[in-house]
Design a protein around this motif. Structure first.
Motif, PDB file in Angstrom:
ATOM      1  N   UNK A 129       0.875  -1.164   0.000  1.00 51.24           N
ATOM      2  CA  UNK A 129       0.000   0.000   0.000  1.00 51.24           C
ATOM      3  C   UNK A 129       0.914   1.216   0.000  1.00 51.24           C
ATOM      4  N   UNK A 130       0.672   2.126  -0.943  1.00 46.35           N
ATOM      5  CA  UNK A 130       1.523   3.306  -1.062  1.00 46.35           C
ATOM      6  C   UNK A 130       0.663   4.556  -0.892  1.00 46.35           C
ATOM      7  N   UNK A 131       1.166   5.492  -0.094  1.00 51.34           N
ATOM      8  CA  UNK A 131       0.453   6.720   0.232  1.00 51.34           C
ATOM      9  C   UNK A 131       1.167   7.899  -0.431  1.00 51.34           C
ATOM     10  N   UNK A 132       0.403   8.799  -1.082  1.00 50.96           N
ATOM     11  CA  UNK A 132       0.957   9.909  -1.843  1.00 50.96           C
ATOM     12  C   UNK A 132       0.493  11.250  -1.306  1.00 50.96           C
ATOM     13  N   UNK A 133       1.394  12.242  -1.380  1.00 50.18           N
ATOM     14  CA  UNK A 133       1.029  13.604  -0.988  1.00 50.18           C
ATOM     15  C   UNK A 133       0.402  14.341  -2.173  1.00 50.18           C
ATOM     16  N   UNK A 134       0.049  15.596  -1.974  1.00 46.54           N
ATOM     17  CA  UNK A 134      -0.622  16.380  -3.014  1.00 46.54           C
ATOM     18  C   UNK A 134       0.285  16.708  -4.197  1.00 46.54           C
ATOM     19  N   UNK A 135       1.581  16.546  -4.039  1.00 48.01           N
ATOM     20  CA  UNK A 135       2.519  16.761  -5.137  1.00 48.01           C
ATOM     21  C   UNK A 135       2.770  15.511  -5.961  1.00 48.01           C
ATOM     22  N   UNK A 136       2.107  14.395  -5.595  1.00 48.25           N
ATOM     23  CA  UNK A 136       2.303  13.136  -6.312  1.00 48.25           C
ATOM     24  C   UNK A 136       3.509  12.356  -5.845  1.00 48.25           C
ATOM     25  N   UNK A 137       4.090  12.765  -4.714  1.00 50.89           N
ATOM     26  CA  UNK A 137       5.262  12.086  -4.163  1.00 50.89           C
ATOM     27  C   UNK A 137       4.840  11.021  -3.163  1.00 50.89           C
ATOM     28  N   UNK A 138       5.610   9.962  -3.092  1.00 52.66           N
ATOM     29  CA  UNK A 138       5.346   8.911  -2.120  1.00 52.66           C
ATOM     30  C   UNK A 138       5.696   9.405  -0.721  1.00 52.66           C
ATOM     31  N   UNK A 139       4.776   9.183   0.217  1.00 50.07           N
ATOM     32  CA  UNK A 139       5.030   9.534   1.610  1.00 50.07           C
ATOM     33  C   UNK A 139       5.603   8.308   2.327  1.00 50.07           C
ATOM     34  N   UNK A 140       4.926   7.170   2.183  1.00 49.89           N
ATOM     35  CA  UNK A 140       5.430   5.914   2.732  1.00 49.89           C
ATOM     36  C   UNK A 140       4.705   4.750   2.083  1.00 49.89           C
ATOM     37  N   UNK A 141       5.267   3.555   2.280  1.00 51.98           N
ATOM     38  CA  UNK A 141       4.702   2.318   1.736  1.00 51.98           C
ATOM     39  C   UNK A 141       4.618   1.302   2.858  1.00 51.98           C
ATOM     40  N   UNK A 142       3.609   0.450   2.792  1.00 51.40           N
ATOM     41  CA  UNK A 142       3.487  -0.661   3.728  1.00 51.40           C
ATOM     42  C   UNK A 142       3.429  -1.945   2.896  1.00 51.40           C
ATOM     43  N   UNK A 143       4.484  -2.750   3.016  1.00 50.84           N
ATOM     44  CA  UNK A 143       4.565  -4.026   2.307  1.00 50.84           C
ATOM     45  C   UNK A 143       4.047  -5.143   3.211  1.00 50.84           C
ATOM     46  N   UNK A 144       3.367  -6.100   2.612  1.00 54.16           N
ATOM     47  CA  UNK A 144       2.939  -7.268   3.365  1.00 54.16           C
ATOM     48  C   UNK A 144       4.168  -8.023   3.840  1.00 54.16           C
ATOM     49  N   UNK A 145       4.022  -8.699   4.980  1.00 57.21           N
ATOM     50  CA  UNK A 145       5.132  -9.431   5.569  1.00 57.21           C
ATOM     51  C   UNK A 145       5.498 -10.679   4.784  1.00 57.21           C
ATOM     52  N   UNK A 146       6.700 -11.143   4.984  1.00 55.61           N
ATOM     53  CA  UNK A 146       7.203 -12.366   4.345  1.00 55.61           C
ATOM     54  C   UNK A 146       7.680 -13.336   5.422  1.00 55.61           C
ATOM     55  N   UNK A 147       7.604 -14.623   5.095  1.00 56.15           N
ATOM     56  CA  UNK A 147       8.109 -15.639   6.011  1.00 56.15           C
ATOM     57  C   UNK A 147       9.607 -15.841   5.787  1.00 56.15           C
ATOM     58  N   UNK A 148      10.196 -16.815   6.488  1.00 56.31           N
ATOM     59  CA  UNK A 148      11.645 -17.044   6.390  1.00 56.31           C
ATOM     60  C   UNK A 148      12.081 -17.478   5.002  1.00 56.31           C
ATOM     61  N   UNK A 149      11.164 -18.058   4.221  1.00 50.25           N
ATOM     62  CA  UNK A 149      11.487 -18.476   2.856  1.00 50.25           C
ATOM     63  C   UNK A 149      11.319 -17.340   1.842  1.00 50.25           C
ATOM     64  N   UNK A 150      10.867 -16.180   2.317  1.00 50.09           N
ATOM     65  CA  UNK A 150      10.675 -15.038   1.440  1.00 50.09           C
ATOM     66  C   UNK A 150       9.306 -14.968   0.785  1.00 50.09           C
ATOM     67  N   UNK A 151       8.400 -15.872   1.200  1.00 53.03           N
ATOM     68  CA  UNK A 151       7.047 -15.867   0.642  1.00 53.03           C
ATOM     69  C   UNK A 151       6.173 -14.887   1.409  1.00 53.03           C
ATOM     70  N   UNK A 152       5.295 -14.203   0.680  1.00 49.71           N
ATOM     71  CA  UNK A 152       4.377 -13.256   1.308  1.00 49.71           C
ATOM     72  C   UNK A 152       3.377 -14.029   2.159  1.00 49.71           C
ATOM     73  N   UNK A 153       3.081 -13.489   3.328  1.00 44.62           N
ATOM     74  CA  UNK A 153       2.145 -14.093   4.267  1.00 44.62           C
ATOM     75  C   UNK A 153       0.785 -14.280   3.582  1.00 44.62           C
ATOM     76  N   UNK A 154       0.317 -15.534   3.413  1.00 41.03           N
ATOM     77  CA  UNK A 154      -0.934 -15.779   2.683  1.00 41.03           C
ATOM     78  C   UNK A 154      -2.172 -15.160   3.348  1.00 41.03           C
ATOM     79  N   UNK A 155      -2.198 -15.097   4.684  1.00 37.77           N
ATOM     80  CA  UNK A 155      -3.340 -14.481   5.363  1.00 37.77           C
ATOM     81  C   UNK A 155      -3.400 -12.987   5.060  1.00 37.77           C
TER      82      UNK A 155
END
Length: 178
Positions: A129-155
């Protein structure tokens, strides 16, 4: 005309250099990162109005460990931890200080758009999920978590995909002031 030229340049650069991140494309083409996101294939992005930020952040706080990324001037800060719950006070959405890890004060009025993205980042399928300011710039991103094998958490993938289909009404946003 300029918008189509920029969109075409974005598509060409993504074809020529598919491993580039959206911020790198924006810097190379001297456009905003939000313009790059708008040019992505429809199946990779779902744009939400900024007014949904608080409800979205509150929901993500129940997902468990995620990775929050803030990138400014080539510096990349990452926090891998559950997103803390928040509440409104003094014009900010304040992340709880009751836990270790990520803390902060978010000026949600300064957001213009939110993007739910499902795309390859550095060759790995990522959900974020990426959040943008009024200038179209990225403010921050939230990536889903990964397990020890590098796979994204299915839940988390299930919860993420549900965000794209939910109807979010103002009644679901709880405003707490203190």
């Amino acid at each position: 005309m300029q918008e189509n030229t920029t969109r075409d340049a974005i598509h060409q650069l993504m074809t020529d250099k598919p491993r580039l991140r959206s911020i790198e494309i924006a810097l190379e083409l001297n456009c905003t990162e939000l313009q790059v996101i708008h040019a992505l294939p429809e199946q990779e992005v779902n744009l939400l109005p900024a007014e949904q930020a608080q409800r979205l952040l509150s929901d993500i706080a129940d997902w468990g460990k995620v990775t929050c990324i803030i990138e400014v001037s080539g510096f990349v800060f990452e926090v891998k931890a559950p997103l803390p719950k928040g509440k409104n006070a003094y014009g900010y959405y304040n992340l709880s200080h009751e836990s270790d890890g990520l803390q902060g004060h978010l000026k949600l009025d300064n957001l213009s758009a939110i993007a739910l993205l499902t795309r390859k980042v550095r060759g790995k399928l990522s959900y974020y999920v990426q959040f943008f300011d009024h200038g179209g710039n990225s403010v921050f991103k939230i990536y889903l978590g990964r397990n020890q094998d590098g796979d994204v958490n299915p839940e988390q993938i299930v919860r993420f995909n549900a965000l794209s289909t939910q109807t979010i009404s103002d009644e679901k946003i709880a405003i707490v002031t203190s």
